[in-house]
Design an enzyme around this catalytic site. Structure first.
Site, PDB file in Angstrom:
ATOM      1  N   LYS A 278      -6.700   3.002  -6.890  1.00 11.31           N
ATOM      2  CA  LYS A 278      -5.372   3.077  -7.353  1.00 11.31           C
ATOM      3  C   LYS A 278      -4.466   4.293  -7.303  1.00 11.31           C
ATOM      4  O   LYS A 278      -5.276   4.892  -7.816  1.00 11.31           O
ATOM      5  CB  LYS A 278      -4.635   1.542  -7.091  1.00 11.31           C
ATOM      6  CG  LYS A 278      -4.796   0.237  -6.052  1.00 11.31           C
ATOM      7  CD  LYS A 278      -3.543  -0.846  -6.461  1.00 11.31           C
ATOM      8  CE  LYS A 278      -3.714  -1.560  -4.974  1.00 11.31           C
ATOM      9  NZ  LYS A 278      -3.122  -3.324  -5.350  1.00 11.31           N
ATOM     10  N   ARG A 313      -9.994  -7.723  -7.769  1.00  8.81           N
ATOM     11  CA  ARG A 313      -9.772  -7.639  -6.084  1.00  8.81           C
ATOM     12  C   ARG A 313     -10.487  -6.638  -6.304  1.00  8.81           C
ATOM     13  O   ARG A 313      -9.780  -5.240  -6.897  1.00  8.81           O
ATOM     14  CB  ARG A 313      -8.700  -8.110  -5.793  1.00  8.81           C
ATOM     15  CG  ARG A 313      -8.409  -7.049  -4.049  1.00  8.81           C
ATOM     16  CD  ARG A 313      -7.059  -8.032  -3.537  1.00  8.81           C
ATOM     17  NE  ARG A 313      -7.115  -6.931  -2.375  1.00  8.81           N
ATOM     18  CZ  ARG A 313      -6.959  -5.942  -1.497  1.00  8.81           C
ATOM     19  NH1 ARG A 313      -6.349  -4.438  -2.140  1.00  8.81           N
ATOM     20  NH2 ARG A 313      -6.932  -5.936  -0.213  1.00  8.81           N
TER      21      ARG A 313
END
Ligand code: HH2
Length: 336
Positions: A278, A313
């Protein structure tokens, strides 16, 4: 209202009276007592009431058929043209299947999504999203894959198509809030659901997000999403939560959450952390290319596991698996 955050430890030497964290691989002997507008303080676990001790220390129920007594790796497969790090790579069904089979060797769950929710992403039509995801899921099942498969969607019709094709878990980044029919779909199927925290939609979520206290606001929001999911007929032992790193959060918000993730164990359900590749990882490491953020992603995943996060994840399944097994070996001295 006070919030109790177990101080997560992994040292092999535990003081007498220390409790296992959520029945897992971490332990705690103290909690941080957090109150809005007041300095926090530490409290020994001996001072907690029996119910609180139980809530923080009891093993979590299995999730999607997986025991939650060890960290579980969820491999990401985005069947999209525009996901922020793997967009376009797996849009062709053959490419998606190949990647899914590769990840299946090391993943505990495959998470399949057909709509990018990166900041600024536009909505994909239901039919298009279902046509990207359901056939891939069906083909994986036809090929004999028996891992849990989660469908990463905000839309009830996409979830329905995915379940019909063989998905077993719902992963909704809006915690059942985007589509008014979504809770009923999950309740009817009695499907395990991941409730992720987000604010607004991907189009607007990074427009100056504001919180009074990001940690406590996200905690309160997830508490009420859990209550609403239960009220809609999804029992608590089918629910997991996720603080939603990067969804309506600034760099400071993300880091504030990451440093105190163990607070979320107080909600009594498994917690999932999704930070892989991210933007904040790129910001801190000065790496503009999302595909090159694997090392930073591993560091954040391990930091989450050190706070007892039951599911991680990730895009880089094999690398995460290797990092996890070495982290475990090095923290336990090979005992686990
Ligand atoms: N992050 C993304 C998508 N789905 N689901 C959960 N539970 N937690 C997350 O943190 C999460 C999620 C965004 O990442 P990605 O799928 O890699 O990108 P995109 O949304 O661009 O497809």
């Amino acid at each position: 209202m006070i919030y109790l955050r177990p101080i997560s430890m992994t040292d092999p030497a535990r003081p007498p009276g220390a409790l296992p964290l959520a029945g897992g691989w971490c332990w705690f002997s103290h909690v941080e007592v957090i109150e809005r507008g007041a300095p926090s303080r530490l409290l020994p676990v001996a001072d907690l009431d029996a119910e609180t001790r139980h809530r923080l220390s009891a093993p979590r129920p299995d999730f999607g058929g997986l025991s939650m007594d060890k960290p579980r790796v969820m491999g990401i497969l985005n069947v999209t043209p525009d996901s922020f790090s793997d967009g376009g790579k797996f849009l062709r069904p053959e490419a998606a299947l190949m990647q899914a089979r590769k990840m299946a060797a090391g993943a505990d769950i495959l998470d399949i999504g057909g709509e990018s929710t990166r900041p600024g992403a536009a909505e994909v039509a239901v039919d298009e999203e279902a046509a990207r995801t359901a056939p891939v899921i069906a083909a994986l099942r036809e090929g004999g894959l028996d891992l849990p498969i989660s469908i990463d969607t905000r839309k009830a019709a996409v979830a329905e198509a995915a379940f019909a094709a063989g998905a077993t878990i719902l992963n909704d980044v809006t915690a059942l809030q985007f589509d008014p029919d979504m809770a009923a779909v999950a309740a009817r199927r009695q499907a395990p659901v991941i409730l992720m925290h987000s604010v607004a939609t991907p189009v607007t979520m990074q427009d100056d997000p504001q919180y009074d206290d990001v940690l406590l606001d996200v905690y309160d929001a997830l508490a009420s999403r859990l209550a609403e999911a239960e009220a809609a007929g999804i029992p608590r032992d089918l629910l997991a939560i996720d603080p939603g790193i990067g969804f309506g959060k600034t760099l400071v918000h993300n880091l504030t959450l990451l440093a105190r993730l163990s607070l979320f164990h107080n909600l009594g359900v498994p917690v999932l952390l999704g930070a892989s590749r991210k933007r904040f990882i790129g910001t801190i490491s000065a790496e503009a290319d999302a595909a090159k953020r694997m090392p930073g992603s591993l560091a954040v995943a391990l930091a989450g596991v050190a706070q007892g996060m039951q599911m991680i994840r990730v895009h880089d399944v094999a690398e995460t698996r290797q990092a996890l097994s070495l982290w475990q070996a090095a923290t336990t001295g090979g005992a686990a």
